[in-house]
Motif scaffolding. Sequence first.
Motif, PDB file in Angstrom:
ATOM      1  N   UNK A  81     -19.865 -60.967 -64.056  1.00 21.33           N
ATOM      2  CA  UNK A  81     -20.545 -59.659 -64.032  1.00 21.33           C
ATOM      3  C   UNK A  81     -21.886 -59.678 -63.293  1.00 21.33           C
ATOM      4  N   UNK A  82     -22.543 -60.828 -63.217  1.00 18.73           N
ATOM      5  CA  UNK A  82     -23.834 -60.865 -62.534  1.00 18.73           C
ATOM      6  C   UNK A  82     -23.691 -60.700 -61.015  1.00 18.73           C
ATOM      7  N   UNK A  83     -22.472 -60.816 -60.474  1.00 15.11           N
ATOM      8  CA  UNK A  83     -22.238 -60.590 -59.047  1.00 15.11           C
ATOM      9  C   UNK A  83     -21.659 -59.200 -58.770  1.00 15.11           C
ATOM     10  N   UNK A  84     -21.507 -58.365 -59.814  1.00 15.26           N
ATOM     11  CA  UNK A  84     -20.879 -57.061 -59.647  1.00 15.26           C
ATOM     12  C   UNK A  84     -21.829 -55.908 -59.471  1.00 15.26           C
ATOM     13  N   UNK A  85     -23.116 -56.191 -59.205  1.00 12.28           N
ATOM     14  CA  UNK A  85     -24.097 -55.114 -59.023  1.00 12.28           C
ATOM     15  C   UNK A  85     -24.789 -55.180 -57.663  1.00 12.28           C
ATOM     16  N   UNK A  86     -24.258 -55.955 -56.759  1.00  7.31           N
ATOM     17  CA  UNK A  86     -24.910 -56.142 -55.459  1.00  7.31           C
ATOM     18  C   UNK A  86     -24.744 -54.894 -54.593  1.00  7.31           C
ATOM     19  N   UNK A  87     -25.835 -54.386 -54.062  1.00 12.16           N
ATOM     20  CA  UNK A  87     -25.793 -53.227 -53.162  1.00 12.16           C
ATOM     21  C   UNK A  87     -25.292 -53.619 -51.771  1.00 12.16           C
ATOM     22  N   UNK A  88     -25.539 -54.876 -51.365  1.00  6.07           N
ATOM     23  CA  UNK A  88     -25.064 -55.346 -50.063  1.00  6.07           C
ATOM     24  C   UNK A  88     -23.543 -55.371 -50.037  1.00  6.07           C
ATOM     25  N   UNK A  89     -22.929 -55.905 -51.083  1.00  4.40           N
ATOM     26  CA  UNK A  89     -21.468 -55.943 -51.174  1.00  4.40           C
ATOM     27  C   UNK A  89     -20.906 -54.528 -51.253  1.00  4.40           C
ATOM     28  N   UNK A  90     -21.616 -53.665 -51.953  1.00  2.00           N
ATOM     29  CA  UNK A  90     -21.163 -52.279 -52.089  1.00  2.00           C
ATOM     30  C   UNK A  90     -21.147 -51.572 -50.738  1.00  2.00           C
ATOM     31  N   UNK A  91     -22.163 -51.817 -49.918  1.00  2.00           N
ATOM     32  CA  UNK A  91     -22.256 -51.131 -48.624  1.00  2.00           C
ATOM     33  C   UNK A  91     -21.348 -51.755 -47.572  1.00  2.00           C
ATOM     34  N   UNK A  92     -21.277 -53.083 -47.539  1.00  4.48           N
ATOM     35  CA  UNK A  92     -20.528 -53.756 -46.474  1.00  4.48           C
ATOM     36  C   UNK A  92     -19.026 -53.804 -46.742  1.00  4.48           C
ATOM     37  N   UNK A  93     -18.629 -53.949 -47.991  1.00  3.97           N
ATOM     38  CA  UNK A  93     -17.218 -54.192 -48.292  1.00  3.97           C
ATOM     39  C   UNK A  93     -16.571 -53.034 -49.041  1.00  3.97           C
ATOM     40  N   UNK A  94     -17.193 -52.597 -50.137  1.00  6.82           N
ATOM     41  CA  UNK A  94     -16.548 -51.563 -50.948  1.00  6.82           C
ATOM     42  C   UNK A  94     -16.408 -50.241 -50.202  1.00  6.82           C
ATOM     43  N   UNK A  95     -17.335 -49.941 -49.348  1.00  3.31           N
ATOM     44  CA  UNK A  95     -17.229 -48.714 -48.536  1.00  3.31           C
ATOM     45  C   UNK A  95     -16.011 -48.779 -47.617  1.00  3.31           C
ATOM     46  N   UNK A  96     -15.800 -49.928 -46.958  1.00  4.65           N
ATOM     47  CA  UNK A  96     -14.628 -50.087 -46.095  1.00  4.65           C
ATOM     48  C   UNK A  96     -13.328 -50.063 -46.903  1.00  4.65           C
ATOM     49  N   UNK A  97     -13.354 -50.610 -48.107  1.00  6.27           N
ATOM     50  CA  UNK A  97     -12.153 -50.610 -48.940  1.00  6.27           C
ATOM     51  C   UNK A  97     -11.767 -49.186 -49.323  1.00  6.27           C
ATOM     52  N   UNK A  98     -12.754 -48.373 -49.693  1.00 11.76           N
ATOM     53  CA  UNK A  98     -12.476 -46.975 -50.066  1.00 11.76           C
ATOM     54  C   UNK A  98     -11.919 -46.205 -48.870  1.00 11.76           C
ATOM     55  N   UNK A  99     -12.529 -46.380 -47.703  1.00 11.25           N
ATOM     56  CA  UNK A  99     -12.054 -45.675 -46.504  1.00 11.25           C
ATOM     57  C   UNK A  99     -10.692 -46.184 -46.040  1.00 11.25           C
TER      58      UNK A  99
END
Length: 368
Positions: A81-99
Motif C-alpha cells: 500500500x505504501x507504493x499505491x499513492x504515487x502521483x508520478x505513477x498515476x500520471x505516467x501509467x494509470x492515465x495511459x491505462x484508462x485511455x
Amino acid sequence: MSYKPSHLTLACLCRDTIVKNLERYNAEAFQILDESEWEDIIRRKHEMSRPKRGKGGLDGTGRMNPAVTDKFLLEIETTLPHLGTSKVVDTLVWKDIVNFKFKSRPKGLMWPYSMLESRLKTAGETLLDVRKKENIDEENKKQVIRAIKVMCNSPMDVELLRSSGIGKSAQKFINTCSKNEKLGLEKESMHALHSLLKSWKMMASSEGVMMSENEKQTQFGLSEHIAIARKNASWRELFSALKKFDQEKRENQGARMRERRQRLNSQRPKIVKVRHKSSNPKALKMTAKMAMVTTQSKMHQLRTEAKVTSTRRSPPVQKPAKGFGAAVAFATGSHKRKNATIVDMAGGKRLKIPTTRPPARDFKRKMR
C-alpha cells in the motif's frame, strides 16, 4: 587529476536490469523500495518504452500500449500500500491505462474530477488574461480558441459550474469583446462561446426540472457520470470506477435482453393470414418466363456440346475427286483405292493405311 564517475554506475545498471524484466518479479520483491525509488523505476520504464518516432497515441508520442499493465500495478499496489499513492505513477501509467482500456467511455468520466476542475479553471484564467489586453496577437487568439474548445468538450453540472467559476469568466470575456472590437476574434468562436454560456444558464436555472424529456434524460445521465467522477481524484481511482461501471452496464444489458426474450415468449403476436408467393399472378408469370429462358438456354447448351462431340468421333468425309486428272487416272487404272485401313492413334488422331491388294480381273478385262 579529479576523478569523473561514469554515467553508467552500478546502481544504474541494476536499475536498468530490473526495468527490462519488471513484470517478471513478484510483488514481494519490491517491498524494500520506498516511493521515490519506485517512481524512479517507473520513470525509467516509461522512458525506455517510448517510441523513437511518432505522433498521437496515448500520450502524443505514438505510444500504443501503456508502459506497465494494469494487472501488474494492481498486484503491486494491493500488496504494498505504501507504493499505491504515487502521483508520478498515476500520471505516467494509470492515465495511459484508462485511455487504453476505456476508449469509448462517457463524457462525464473522461477525466478525474480534480483534473476536470483544474482544466476549466485554467481556461477561465486564460480568458481573463486576454480580456485585460487592448490588442491581442495571433498567439493570444490561439490560446482563446484552445480555451473555448476545452470548455465545449468538458461536461458540466451546477456544482462544477459553481466550483470552477468558469461561467463568470466567460461572461466577463464576452462583455469585454462586445465593448472592444479591436480584439478581432473569429465570429465562429464567439458564437460557440455564446451558445455554451446560454446552455449553462439554462441548466443552472432549471437544474434538470423544467426541460423536455430527452434533455432531462441527457442531463440526468451526465450529472450521474459527473457524480461518479467527483468521487475519484486520481486516474487509478477513475480506473476502478470505470471497471465497476462497465461491469454493471453489461449486467443490466443482459437483464434487459432476458426480459425481452420472456416478453416475446409470453406476448408473441398472432399470425392472421399468410400469403404465399404463388398467389400473386404477376409473380407466377415472371417465374414461368424465367423457367423458360433457363430451359432454353440449357437445351441450347446441350445441343452444342452433343454436336461438337459427334464431330470429334465421326471420321472425316472424303470428297470425290473431280477434274481431267482424276478421269485419266480412272481410265488407266491408277486411281486411288477407296478401300483403306484406318488406325486410331493417341490423342484422337487417325492414320489411313492403303491396302496392297491387286486390282480385280474384271477391271483389267474392261480396260482391254
